[in-house]
Design a protein around this motif. Structure first.
Motif, PDB file in Angstrom:
ATOM      1  N   GLU A   1      -2.450 -39.591   4.325  1.00 54.34           N
ATOM      2  CA  GLU A   1      -3.512 -38.623   4.627  1.00 54.34           C
ATOM      3  C   GLU A   1      -4.879 -39.310   4.597  1.00 54.34           C
ATOM      4  OE1 GLU A   1      -5.439 -36.352   5.744  1.00 54.34           O
ATOM      5  OE2 GLU A   1      -4.217 -34.612   5.203  1.00 54.34           O
TER       6      GLU A   1
ATOM      7  N   VAL B   1      -8.381 -37.113   3.249  1.00 57.43           N
ATOM      8  CA  VAL B   1      -8.483 -36.555   1.900  1.00 57.43           C
ATOM      9  C   VAL B   1      -8.894 -37.619   0.887  1.00 57.43           C
ATOM     10  CG1 VAL B   1      -7.155 -35.499   0.018  1.00 57.43           C
ATOM     11  CG2 VAL B   1      -6.835 -34.706   2.354  1.00 57.43           C
TER      12      VAL B   1
ATOM     13  N   ILE C   1     -14.040 -36.265  16.256  1.00 54.16           N
ATOM     14  CA  ILE C   1     -13.362 -36.464  14.969  1.00 54.16           C
ATOM     15  C   ILE C   1     -11.991 -35.796  14.981  1.00 54.16           C
ATOM     16  CG2 ILE C   1     -13.416 -35.941  12.501  1.00 54.16           C
ATOM     17  CD1 ILE C   1     -16.477 -36.076  12.656  1.00 54.16           C
TER      18      ILE C   1
ATOM     19  N   ALA D   1     -21.833 -28.286  13.078  1.00 53.24           N
ATOM     20  CA  ALA D   1     -21.908 -29.741  13.219  1.00 53.24           C
ATOM     21  C   ALA D   1     -21.936 -29.968  14.722  1.00 53.24           C
ATOM     22  CB  ALA D   1     -20.708 -30.407  12.579  1.00 53.24           C
TER      23      ALA D   1
ATOM     24  N   ARG E   1       1.433 -37.891  -0.365  1.00 51.51           N
ATOM     25  CA  ARG E   1       0.401 -37.453   0.593  1.00 51.51           C
ATOM     26  C   ARG E   1      -0.691 -38.498   0.826  1.00 51.51           C
ATOM     27  NH1 ARG E   1      -1.779 -31.726  -0.584  1.00 51.51           N
ATOM     28  NH2 ARG E   1       0.344 -31.272   0.076  1.00 51.51           N
TER      29      ARG E   1
HETATM   30  O1  H15 Z   1      -2.173 -31.440   8.085  1.00 49.64           O
HETATM   31  C1  H15 Z   1      -2.755 -32.394   7.600  1.00 49.64           C
HETATM   32  N1  H15 Z   1      -2.905 -32.529   6.274  1.00 49.64           N
HETATM   33  C2  H15 Z   1      -2.388 -31.608   5.277  1.00 49.64           C
HETATM   34  C3  H15 Z   1      -2.082 -32.363   4.002  1.00 49.64           C
HETATM   35  O2  H15 Z   1      -3.238 -32.911   3.443  1.00 49.64           O
HETATM   36  C4  H15 Z   1      -3.367 -30.519   4.908  1.00 49.64           C
HETATM   37  C5  H15 Z   1      -3.784 -29.659   6.076  1.00 49.64           C
HETATM   38  C6  H15 Z   1      -4.645 -28.499   5.627  1.00 49.64           C
HETATM   39  C7  H15 Z   1      -5.796 -28.739   4.919  1.00 49.64           C
HETATM   40  C8  H15 Z   1      -6.586 -27.682   4.517  1.00 49.64           C
HETATM   41  C9  H15 Z   1      -6.264 -26.376   4.839  1.00 49.64           C
HETATM   42  C10 H15 Z   1      -5.098 -26.128   5.539  1.00 49.64           C
HETATM   43  C11 H15 Z   1      -4.309 -27.193   5.963  1.00 49.64           C
HETATM   44  O3  H15 Z   1      -2.654 -29.212   6.754  1.00 49.64           O
HETATM   45  C12 H15 Z   1      -3.344 -33.473   8.484  1.00 49.64           C
HETATM   46  C13 H15 Z   1      -4.679 -33.065   9.011  1.00 49.64           C
HETATM   47  C14 H15 Z   1      -5.048 -33.833  10.259  1.00 49.64           C
HETATM   48  C15 H15 Z   1      -6.478 -33.621  10.714  1.00 49.64           C
HETATM   49  C16 H15 Z   1      -6.680 -32.493  11.697  1.00 49.64           C
HETATM   50  C17 H15 Z   1      -8.035 -32.480  12.411  1.00 49.64           C
HETATM   51  C18 H15 Z   1      -9.255 -32.384  11.494  1.00 49.64           C
HETATM   52  C19 H15 Z   1     -10.564 -32.118  12.251  1.00 49.64           C
HETATM   53  C20 H15 Z   1     -11.745 -32.073  11.313  1.00 49.64           C
HETATM   54  C21 H15 Z   1     -13.092 -31.829  11.994  1.00 49.64           C
HETATM   55  C22 H15 Z   1     -14.188 -31.702  10.957  1.00 49.64           C
HETATM   56  C23 H15 Z   1     -15.533 -32.164  11.441  1.00 49.64           C
HETATM   57  C24 H15 Z   1     -16.572 -32.204  10.343  1.00 49.64           C
HETATM   58  C25 H15 Z   1     -17.890 -32.681  10.787  1.00 49.64           C
END
Ligand code: H15
Length: 262
Positions: free
Chosen positions: A104, A107, A235, A227, A100
């Protein structure tokens, strides 16, 4: 969705990859049941106000602008096509925690909270801090499964595979004031496309050069606190694009020396 599409989506059934059943099986079934249909709801039909937010070669990212209590929770959907690997290989790679951190970018670290079965694992993740906002953390269950009766694109071979990640609560990580608990629900659905004619019974002649993986990725993100909307939208678009590119090239490299698994 139109009535015909609804009927098609209604038929989709998910089959556990390895099983056996565990304490979260009902919760997993509920999320996977919902997401396996949601992922296939078309974005191009124009009925859901989906807008094309980004396009780069075979990659398309769509979003629907949505706010809940002033917090941006835009649903995102993306499609991509990756050469040289199968749907199963892509989903396995996305599901595999051991690789991962190679792809990723959001993270900082993660921990396994509960290994429920080979196909279902609960994680706690610390996300990289996005200046100037507070650091986010997530707790989610990740499940890999096969989908039957899913709509098949032209020239598809083999099965449809899916990884469903959904936020949940876990007694071992209570919410604290140090970090913001973000919630995400994600579905990654993959299907293998073949780029040449294969006679029935000749499937074993299919090689890596003959296949591509069609990806549909749907994400519903709640940043868990206010935010600035423009920051969250920028983002989200940037991260989903980066994620798709990075996981595609890493997965391609990871399977290169291995025999194709359809
Ligand atoms: O799917 C992605 N990553 C997996 C594996 O790490 C985990 C993810 C998940 C995480 C937590 C809960 C449920 C699921 O599936 C890749 C993620 C890509 C990013 C998607 C967009 C993120 C937007 C964030 C905005 C935040 C702004 C903060 C100021």
């Amino acid at each position: 969705a139109q009535p015909q599409i609804e009927a098609v989506l209604e038929d989709i059934v998910h089959k556990p990859y390895t099983g056996p059943e565990h304490k979260l099986t009902p919760l997993v079934n509920e999320h996977v049941g919902k997401y396996s249909k949601y992922v296939f709801e078309p974005v191009e039909s124009g009925d859901g106000n989906w807008q094309l937010a980004h396009e780069d070669g075979d990659m398309k990212v769509y979003r629907r602008e949505l706010e809940e209590d002033g917090v941006v929770v835009d649903p995102l959907k993306a499609q991509h096509i990756v050469k040289g690997l199968s749907a199963f290989e892509m989903c396995k790679y996305f599901f595999d925690k051991d690789t991962r951190l190679d792809w990723e970018g959001t993270v900082e670290s993660f921990k396994v909270l509960d290994k429920l079965a080979d196909d279902s694992v609960v994680f706690h993740q610390l996300h990289k801090r996005v200046w100037p906002s507070t650091q986010r953390e997530t707790v989610f269950c990740s499940h890999i499964c096969m989908l039957t009766n899913a709509p098949r694109p032209e020239n598809m071979v083999g099965h449809t595979w899916m990884v469903c990640n959904f936020s949940m609560e876990h007694p071992s990580v209570p919410i604290t004031s140090k970090m913001i608990r973000a919630t995400l629900n994600v579905g990654l659905v993959c299907q293998t496309i073949i780029n040449r004619q294969v006679e029935p019974g000749q499937e074993s002649s299919i090689t890596r050069d003959d296949v591509s993986c069609k990806i549909i990725y749907a994400a519903n993100v709640n940043p868990g606190g206010w935010a600035p909307p423009s920051v969250v939208r920028t983002i989200a678009k940037r991260e989903i694009t980066k994620f798709l590119k990075k996981i595609s090239s890493c997965a391609q490299k990871a399977v290169l020396e291995q025999p194709l698994t359809l």
